[in-house]
Design a protein around this motif. Sequence first.
Motif, PDB file in Angstrom:
ATOM      1  N   SER A 296       3.736  -1.341   9.170  1.00  0.00           N
ATOM      2  CA  SER A 296       2.849  -0.405   9.858  1.00  0.00           C
ATOM      3  C   SER A 296       1.523  -1.086  10.193  1.00  0.00           C
ATOM      4  CB  SER A 296       2.579   0.803   8.958  1.00  0.00           C
ATOM      5  OG  SER A 296       1.743   0.386   7.895  1.00  0.00           O
ATOM      6  N   GLU A 297       0.772  -0.485  11.117  1.00  0.00           N
ATOM      7  CA  GLU A 297      -0.539  -1.046  11.494  1.00  0.00           C
ATOM      8  C   GLU A 297      -1.480  -1.129  10.291  1.00  0.00           C
ATOM      9  OE1 GLU A 297      -0.517   0.538  16.075  1.00  0.00           O
ATOM     10  OE2 GLU A 297      -2.410   0.590  14.998  1.00  0.00           O
TER      11      GLU A 297
ATOM     12  N   THR B 239       0.858  -1.192   0.000  1.00  0.00           N
ATOM     13  CA  THR B 239       0.000   0.000   0.000  1.00  0.00           C
ATOM     14  C   THR B 239       0.894   1.241   0.000  1.00  0.00           C
ATOM     15  OG1 THR B 239      -1.792   1.098   1.168  1.00  0.00           O
ATOM     16  CG2 THR B 239      -0.204   0.012   2.541  1.00  0.00           C
ATOM     17  N   ILE B 240       0.276   2.383  -0.211  1.00  0.00           N
ATOM     18  CA  ILE B 240       1.050   3.627  -0.149  1.00  0.00           C
ATOM     19  C   ILE B 240       0.519   4.415   1.042  1.00  0.00           C
ATOM     20  CG2 ILE B 240       1.659   5.774  -1.370  1.00  0.00           C
ATOM     21  CD1 ILE B 240       2.554   3.551  -3.083  1.00  0.00           C
ATOM     22  N   ALA B 241       1.365   4.766   1.961  1.00  0.00           N
ATOM     23  CA  ALA B 241       0.940   5.602   3.086  1.00  0.00           C
ATOM     24  C   ALA B 241       1.855   6.807   3.132  1.00  0.00           C
ATOM     25  CB  ALA B 241       1.027   4.819   4.387  1.00  0.00           C
ATOM     26  N   GLU B 242       1.246   7.996   3.192  1.00  0.00           N
ATOM     27  CA  GLU B 242       1.987   9.258   3.193  1.00  0.00           C
ATOM     28  C   GLU B 242       3.065   9.252   2.105  1.00  0.00           C
ATOM     29  OE1 GLU B 242       3.279   9.811   7.183  1.00  0.00           O
ATOM     30  OE2 GLU B 242       1.236  10.009   7.916  1.00  0.00           O
ATOM     31  N   ARG B 243       2.632   8.857   0.926  1.00  0.00           N
ATOM     32  CA  ARG B 243       3.472   8.821  -0.287  1.00  0.00           C
ATOM     33  C   ARG B 243       4.625   7.825  -0.203  1.00  0.00           C
ATOM     34  NH1 ARG B 243       3.918  15.073  -1.927  1.00  0.00           N
ATOM     35  NH2 ARG B 243       1.712  15.478  -2.020  1.00  0.00           N
ATOM     36  N   ARG B 244       4.640   7.014   0.810  1.00  0.00           N
ATOM     37  CA  ARG B 244       5.723   6.011   0.887  1.00  0.00           C
ATOM     38  C   ARG B 244       5.136   4.617   0.686  1.00  0.00           C
ATOM     39  NH1 ARG B 244       7.796   8.009   5.848  1.00  0.00           N
ATOM     40  NH2 ARG B 244       7.215   6.016   6.716  1.00  0.00           N
ATOM     41  N   PRO B 245       5.786   3.777  -0.118  1.00  0.00           N
ATOM     42  CA  PRO B 245       5.273   2.417  -0.261  1.00  0.00           C
ATOM     43  C   PRO B 245       5.472   1.641   1.039  1.00  0.00           C
ATOM     44  CG  PRO B 245       7.353   2.668  -1.436  1.00  0.00           C
ATOM     45  CD  PRO B 245       7.011   4.021  -0.882  1.00  0.00           C
ATOM     46  N   GLU B 246       4.459   0.856   1.362  1.00  0.00           N
ATOM     47  CA  GLU B 246       4.562   0.031   2.578  1.00  0.00           C
ATOM     48  C   GLU B 246       4.185  -1.378   2.228  1.00  0.00           C
ATOM     49  OE1 GLU B 246       2.658   1.114   6.058  1.00  0.00           O
ATOM     50  OE2 GLU B 246       3.671   3.041   6.247  1.00  0.00           O
ATOM     51  N   GLN B 247       4.703  -2.319   2.987  1.00  0.00           N
ATOM     52  CA  GLN B 247       4.412  -3.713   2.698  1.00  0.00           C
ATOM     53  C   GLN B 247       4.258  -4.480   4.005  1.00  0.00           C
ATOM     54  OE1 GLN B 247       6.528  -5.701  -0.496  1.00  0.00           O
ATOM     55  NE2 GLN B 247       6.943  -7.433   0.859  1.00  0.00           N
TER      56      GLN B 247
END
Length: 746
Positions: free
Chosen positions: A622-623, A542-550
């Motif tokens: 992240s949560e 996903t993208i959170a605050e313009r950063r990719p997260e996994q």
Amino acid sequence: MSTLVRGTCNESGARTGRDDVLTSVSGPISLNFSKVTRKTSKRRSTITASDVSHIRNIGIISHIDAGKTTVTERILFYSGETHKMGEVHDGQAVMDWMPQEQERGITITASATSCRWGEHRINLIDTPGHIDFTIEVERSVRVLDGAVAIFSAVEGVQPQSELVWRQADRYRVPRVCLINKMDRLGADHEQVLRQMEQRLAARPVLLQLPVGTEGGFSGVIDVIEEDMIVFSETDLGRTVERKPVPSQHEETLRNARMAVTEAAADFDDQVMSDFLEGRAVESQRLKLALRRGTISCRIFPVLLGSALRNKGVQPVLDAVCLYLPSPLDLPAMIGRHPGNGEAESFSCDADLPLRALAFKVMAEEGRRLTYVRIYSGRMKQGASVLNPGRGAGERIRHLFRMHAHRREEVPEAVAGDIVAVTGCQTTLTGDTLCAPEHPLLLEGVAVPEPVVSVAVEAKGSEDRGNLLGTLDYFQWEDPTFRVHEDKETGQTILTGMGELHLEIIVDRLRREYGVQVKTGRPRVVYREALRREVVRREVFQTIAERRPEQAELLLRLTPSSRGSGVRIVLPNPVAPITPELLAAVEQGILEACDGGCLTGYAMTDLEVQVVEVPVEPGVAPSEPALRGAAQRGVVLAAREGEPMLLEPIMKLELETPADYLGKVLGGLQQKRGKVEGLDRRGEVEVVRASVPLAEMFGYMTELRSATKGRGSYTMEFQGFEEAPAEVQERFGLAGKGRSRGMTSGW
Ligand SMILES: Nc1nc2c(ncn2[C@@H]2O[C@H](COP(=O)(O)OP(=O)(O)OP(=O)(O)O)[C@@H](O)[C@H]2O)c(=O)[nH]1
Ligand SMILES: [Mg+2]
């Protein structure tokens, strides 16, 4: 989840020793009133801690129509709370204050009231008998210390009587019983006593004998005091006289007293030796022994009456004060600390920190009135309290003693009491309220499964605007009522316990809030379940605050036995995975299970195990990423697990005149009903069966026409079972043994 164990009352109650129980009873209670003498004492609405031994918190419970509200109206009248006796059949009962109750002559919402009887304050809840409103019984028995169980002298132990009896058993609520409607043709109290033994596995102890039968029922013989109680015909039964027992009843009385002595002997050694040696036992000793037996739920004193004819109600009040426990007689309560789940037991003591349970919420013009039972400490006007389950603070604005719909303000209430409060914003049924500096969670209220739904659509644009807000109020009030939007059709779907439940909600929308809606046909609420185990590795980006997260999870979904619900197994938190991150995973799993994997119906009978949460060294996901991984992972895994639909199955008890039995059984067979037992009661056949709810809409009309209006039935939810192939296919699922591995569509 927190659990509270309300331990078994032992013979003497867990808090008080046997001698304490003896003394607590002997002072204030006098049963020997010869005329009516019960002038209501000057009202004192605030209960002080020293009065608690004189509080009785009781519920009136029974099958529909046994006479609970009629008895309650008499209780209010004889105790001086009301000056006019309200009748259910005239729509005038104080307790049945809702317009829908008055029109239909049935109770829909539990009404709390309070009265004084001698030195005692009785907080009383009149519950509905109809199965659709069973949550009202559940939440009442959760907080009450005792109950009056009413049976009809004609119909006896009916299906709903069994259900409410089991609810009271579950919370170990001591009961005194009233066999009501003794004036009716066919009244047979001995038959009811036998049914109590056979169908409820209870040990009734008959404390009265009838004087006269059916229409000639004029009073009762008090088996313990050995005199006759007669209720005046000229002043609505207000005057009660005690007279010598007519000679023709003497032998029956002797035998009945012997039976009472034998029952009491189990709870008092002296009574036992007097009984064995044939000595007479004095009344007071018998009563105290019976009280112990009643409080320990091992015996159930039984009285006789005809509430409608104003006979037999005052002795019920005396029996409530005499045999049912005060809050001080109850075993210690156990709560759990919200942080570590550790148990703490505490007694009913006004000097301890506040612990109370909210058991009912009512919305009044958008404001909440919250009914609470206080278990320890004090609740004061203006106090700040904590709702530890929701982590929210609440401020108590006002406290009220409730008299059905009428309120009487009180400045404070202490442990043992039941009051209603305003000011709570987030608290719902089953929530604990406690002192902020001493958080402790009490056991909540078990909520039964709502299984019927109906689509509603607002008629005009103004109605549309008001609909959802108003439905929200109803959800505060009623944990068995749910609202959601059908994602495909955009319709608003109401889910409740039955057709009547939903009909009342729609009626209230219109009358109380002026919201007009069109309703669809009632439908059953299905569940999804899996046929086989699936293991799936889910990688979620996903993208959170313009950063990719996994986030990555390894999940195992295993079907479990019918009725087991959803069980989630999480790994231990090992750094960098914290308990908060695991809570996010759990949240994602719950959301997936609630939404189902294909049909929108919730999943059930499933174990979801989080086998592994792989992480790169030292980097925690992240949560939101974990929650997303859990939600999508469960949905996609479930689609591979050969999902199927389960349908609600009801337990049916039906009565029909024997002549129509064949026709009725034929009809049930066509409805996929399985007959589990047939019983003959006089001219009536009683059929016990299980039958899919989907087949039962409109059945009352069908049964009436098949039996010329003489058949009747009740049903309660039994469990979920696999739905037939046609239903599965209608929802795009495969029938038994045929899988359609559907994996697309996320
Ligand atoms: N003959 C007779 N009728 C009674 C007696 N008590 C109540 N009734 C009638 O029975 C009907 C049902 O009485 P209710 O008091 O509403 O019964 P309930 O148990 O409160 O019913 P629900 O709240 O709907 O479960 C009413 O028409 C009463 O007038 C009685 O002692 N004798
Ligand atoms: Mg009623």
